[in-house]
Design an enzyme around this catalytic site. Structure first.
Site, PDB file in Angstrom:
ATOM      1  N   SER A   1      -1.362  -0.807  -4.352  1.00 26.29           N
ATOM      2  CA  SER A   1      -0.481  -0.372  -5.442  1.00 26.29           C
ATOM      3  C   SER A   1       0.132  -1.552  -6.190  1.00 26.29           C
ATOM      4  O   SER A   1       0.761  -1.359  -7.230  1.00 26.29           O
ATOM      5  CB  SER A   1       0.665   0.493  -4.892  1.00 26.29           C
ATOM      6  OG  SER A   1       0.165   1.697  -4.403  1.00 26.29           O
TER       7      SER A   1
ATOM      8  N   LYS B   1       3.110  -0.127   9.916  1.00 29.18           N
ATOM      9  CA  LYS B   1       4.157   0.672   9.252  1.00 29.18           C
ATOM     10  C   LYS B   1       4.926   1.493  10.300  1.00 29.18           C
ATOM     11  O   LYS B   1       6.143   1.627  10.204  1.00 29.18           O
ATOM     12  CB  LYS B   1       3.539   1.570   8.176  1.00 29.18           C
ATOM     13  CG  LYS B   1       3.075   0.775   6.946  1.00 29.18           C
ATOM     14  CD  LYS B   1       2.570   1.659   5.805  1.00 29.18           C
ATOM     15  CE  LYS B   1       2.177   0.809   4.596  1.00 29.18           C
ATOM     16  NZ  LYS B   1       1.647   1.559   3.475  1.00 29.18           N
TER      17      LYS B   1
ATOM     18  N   HIS C   1      -7.965 -29.118  -8.564  1.00 28.38           N
ATOM     19  CA  HIS C   1      -6.931 -30.128  -8.316  1.00 28.38           C
ATOM     20  C   HIS C   1      -6.542 -30.208  -6.845  1.00 28.38           C
ATOM     21  O   HIS C   1      -5.596 -30.897  -6.490  1.00 28.38           O
ATOM     22  CB  HIS C   1      -5.688 -29.824  -9.169  1.00 28.38           C
ATOM     23  CG  HIS C   1      -5.982 -29.894 -10.638  1.00 28.38           C
ATOM     24  ND1 HIS C   1      -5.852 -31.047 -11.383  1.00 28.38           N
ATOM     25  CD2 HIS C   1      -6.461 -28.958 -11.489  1.00 28.38           C
ATOM     26  CE1 HIS C   1      -6.215 -30.807 -12.632  1.00 28.38           C
ATOM     27  NE2 HIS C   1      -6.592 -29.546 -12.717  1.00 28.38           N
TER      28      HIS C   1
ATOM     29  N   GLU D   1     -10.044  -4.736   3.696  1.00 28.08           N
ATOM     30  CA  GLU D   1      -9.728  -3.370   4.146  1.00 28.08           C
ATOM     31  C   GLU D   1     -10.968  -2.493   4.352  1.00 28.08           C
ATOM     32  O   GLU D   1     -11.013  -1.712   5.291  1.00 28.08           O
ATOM     33  CB  GLU D   1      -8.768  -2.696   3.154  1.00 28.08           C
ATOM     34  CG  GLU D   1      -7.381  -3.322   3.192  1.00 28.08           C
ATOM     35  CD  GLU D   1      -6.419  -2.656   2.228  1.00 28.08           C
ATOM     36  OE1 GLU D   1      -5.979  -1.538   2.506  1.00 28.08           O
ATOM     37  OE2 GLU D   1      -6.110  -3.263   1.184  1.00 28.08           O
TER      38      GLU D   1
HETATM   39  C1  F6R Z   1      -4.267   1.271   1.805  1.00 27.11           C
HETATM   40  C2  F6R Z   1      -3.844   0.170   0.933  1.00 27.11           C
HETATM   41  C3  F6R Z   1      -2.547  -0.534   1.209  1.00 27.11           C
HETATM   42  C4  F6R Z   1      -1.358   0.168   0.525  1.00 27.11           C
HETATM   43  C5  F6R Z   1      -0.058  -0.581   0.814  1.00 27.11           C
HETATM   44  C6  F6R Z   1       1.135  -0.009   0.066  1.00 27.11           C
HETATM   45  O1  F6R Z   1      -5.391   1.918   1.257  1.00 27.11           O
HETATM   46  O2  F6R Z   1      -4.531  -0.181   0.048  1.00 27.11           O
HETATM   47  O3  F6R Z   1      -2.691  -1.863   0.737  1.00 27.11           O
HETATM   48  O4  F6R Z   1      -1.567   0.233  -0.863  1.00 27.11           O
HETATM   49  O5  F6R Z   1       0.207  -0.549   2.195  1.00 27.11           O
HETATM   50  O6  F6R Z   1       1.237   1.383   0.229  1.00 27.11           O
HETATM   51  P1  F6R Z   1       1.488   2.294  -1.068  1.00 27.11           P
HETATM   52  O7  F6R Z   1       0.316   2.076  -1.949  1.00 27.11           O
HETATM   53  O8  F6R Z   1       1.560   3.697  -0.531  1.00 27.11           O
HETATM   54  O9  F6R Z   1       2.771   1.829  -1.663  1.00 27.11           O
END
Ligand code: F6R
Length: 328
Positions: free
Chosen positions: A42, A321, A230, A214
C-alpha cells in the site's frame, strides 16, 4: 495470485470507475505539499506516483513508510493515507498525527479502522474492493492517487487520459510479456537478483524486489543510476557468481545517465556474465510504468512456480502483525 495478475486490465478499468465517480469535497485552502503514508503493497504506489508526476507537480511530494510524519506536515499538506486493510498500525499512527496537525486527509482503503475514521471525521475516501492481498491491489492505489491529485488541482488530466489506453496495450503485449517473464524467472532461479534502474523508475524496481520477496520468497536488492555509480559500483570490484543482474531500462533517463548505463554495463560485464535486461514498452511514462509492473509481477509468479512455493501466502508478515498486536 495468477488470476489477479491476469486481471490487471479489469482492475485498471474498475479503479478508473471508482476514481471518476468519487465526489470529493475540496477545501479552499492552498495545498503546499503532498505526503503519502503507507507500508508495503500500500506504500509503494506512493513512490511510483511521486516519480511519475514529478515533472508536473509544483509542490513537494514526500513519503512516509513509518509511524511518524515530518515536522513540515501542517494544515496545508494533503495527506494521502493508503492502507488496503485499513488496520496497518504505522499508517494509523501517521494519520492520527496528521489529524492533530490539521492536514487535509484523504483515505484509500478497503475497510478497517482507517475507513471508520474517514467516515467519522468526514475525510474524502476511496473504497477499493476488499478480500485480496494488498500487493495484488497496487493498481487501485496508483489509479486512486492520480484521481486524488487531479481533484485537488495538483496535476492535469494527462495521466488519466493515458490510463484509459493501458488495458488494451497490455492485452496486445500479453504473449510477449509471458515469454519474457518466464525467460527472466529462469535466469533468476537459484541466484540472488540485483535490480538496477534509472532513478525515475526506482518505485518500479522496489515493487519488483517486493514481489520477488513476497511471491517468490527470495532475498534481493535494487539500486538506481546515477546514484549507484557513486558507491555500489565499487562493490563489484571483486565480482561474484552468486548474483543475477537485471537492468530495467526505460526511455526516460537523463541523456547523461544513458552514458552512465553504457559504462556501468561495460564494468559489470567484466565481473560477471550473469546479466540481462528488461526494456519497458509504451510511448509514455505511465504506460511504461504499468508495462513494467505487469511484467515483473509475472516474473515473480513464474519464479515462485520454479521454486515450488506458494505465491499468495505471507505467513511471516501475518505472524509479525500478530506478535505486534500482543505488545501494547
Ligand atoms: C501483503 C503486502 C504487505 C501489506 C503491508 C501493509 O500482500 O503486500 O506489504 O501491504 O503489510 O498492509 P496494508 O496494505 O493492509 O496497509
Amino acid at each position: 495470485m495468477r488470476e489477479l495478475i491476469k486481471g490487471i486490465g479489469n482492475q485498471i478499468q474498475e479503479a478508473i470507475k471508482i476514481g471518476s465517480s468519487a465526489r470529493f469535497s475540496i477545501p479552499e485552502k492552498e495545498i503546499r505539499a503532498v505526503i503519502v503514508c503507507g507500508l508495503g503493497g500500500s506504500g509503494i504506489g506512493g513512490r511510483i506516483i511521486s516519480l511519475l508526476v514529478n515533472e508536473e507537480l509544483k509542490v513537494p511530494f514526500i513519503l512516509s513508510n513509518d509511524y511518524s510524519i515530518p515536522a513540515c506536515v501542517d494544515e496545508h499538506t494533503l495527506l494521502i493515507a493508503s492502507s488496503y486493510s485499513g488496520n496497518t498500525e504505522e499508517t494509523l499512527y501517521a494519520v492520527k498525527e496528521g489529524k492533530k496537525r490539521g492536514a487535509e486527509i484523504v483515505v484509500i482503503t478497503s475497510g478497517g479502522e482507517l475507513l471508520e475514521m474517514a467516515q467519522q471525521y468526514g475525510w474524502n475516501h476511496l473504497v477499493v474492493p476488499k478480500g485480496q492481498q494488498p500487493r495484488a491491489m497496487l493498481v487501485y492505489s496508483i489509479v486512486q492517487q492520480i484521481y486524488i491529485l487531479n481533484a485537488y488541482r495538483l496535476i492535469s488530466s494527462k495521466e488519466m487520459d493515458c490510463l484509459a489506453n493501458v488495458p488494451d496495450f497490455l492485452v496486445r503485449q500479453r504473449d510477449m510479456i509471458h515469454a519474457e517473464a518466464l525467460r527472466i524467472a529462469k535466469f533468476l532461479h537459484q541466484k540472488t537478483p540485483v535490480i538496477y534502474s534509472g532513478s525515475f523508475f526506482e518505485g518500479i524496481a522496489i515493487r519488483f524486489r517486493q514481489q520477488l520477496n513476497e511471491n517468490a520468497k527470495v532475498l534481493c536488492w535494487n539500486h538506481v543510476l546515477p546514484e549507484m555509480t557513486h558507491n555500489e559500483l565499487v562493490g563489484w570490484a571483486g565480482g561474484s557468481d552468486a548474483f543475477a543482474v537485471v537492468y530495467v531500462k526505460t526511455d526516460f533517463d537523463h541523456p547523461r545517465t544513458n552514458y552512465r548505463w553504457d559504462i556501468v554495463k561495460e564494468i559489470i560485464s567484466k565481473k560477471t556474465a550473469y546479466v540481462t535486461e528488461i526494456r519497458a514498452k509504451g510511448t509514455d511514462r505511465l504506460t511504461q510504468n504499468f508495462y513494467l509492473i505487469h511484467l515483473t509481477d509475472w516474473i515473480s509468479i513464474y519464479l515462485s512456480e520454479l521454486k515450488q512455493v506458494d505465491a499468495i501466502e505471507v505467513n511471516i508478515i501475518g505472524h509479525l502483525k500478530t506478535e505486534m498486536g500482543k505488545r501494547k
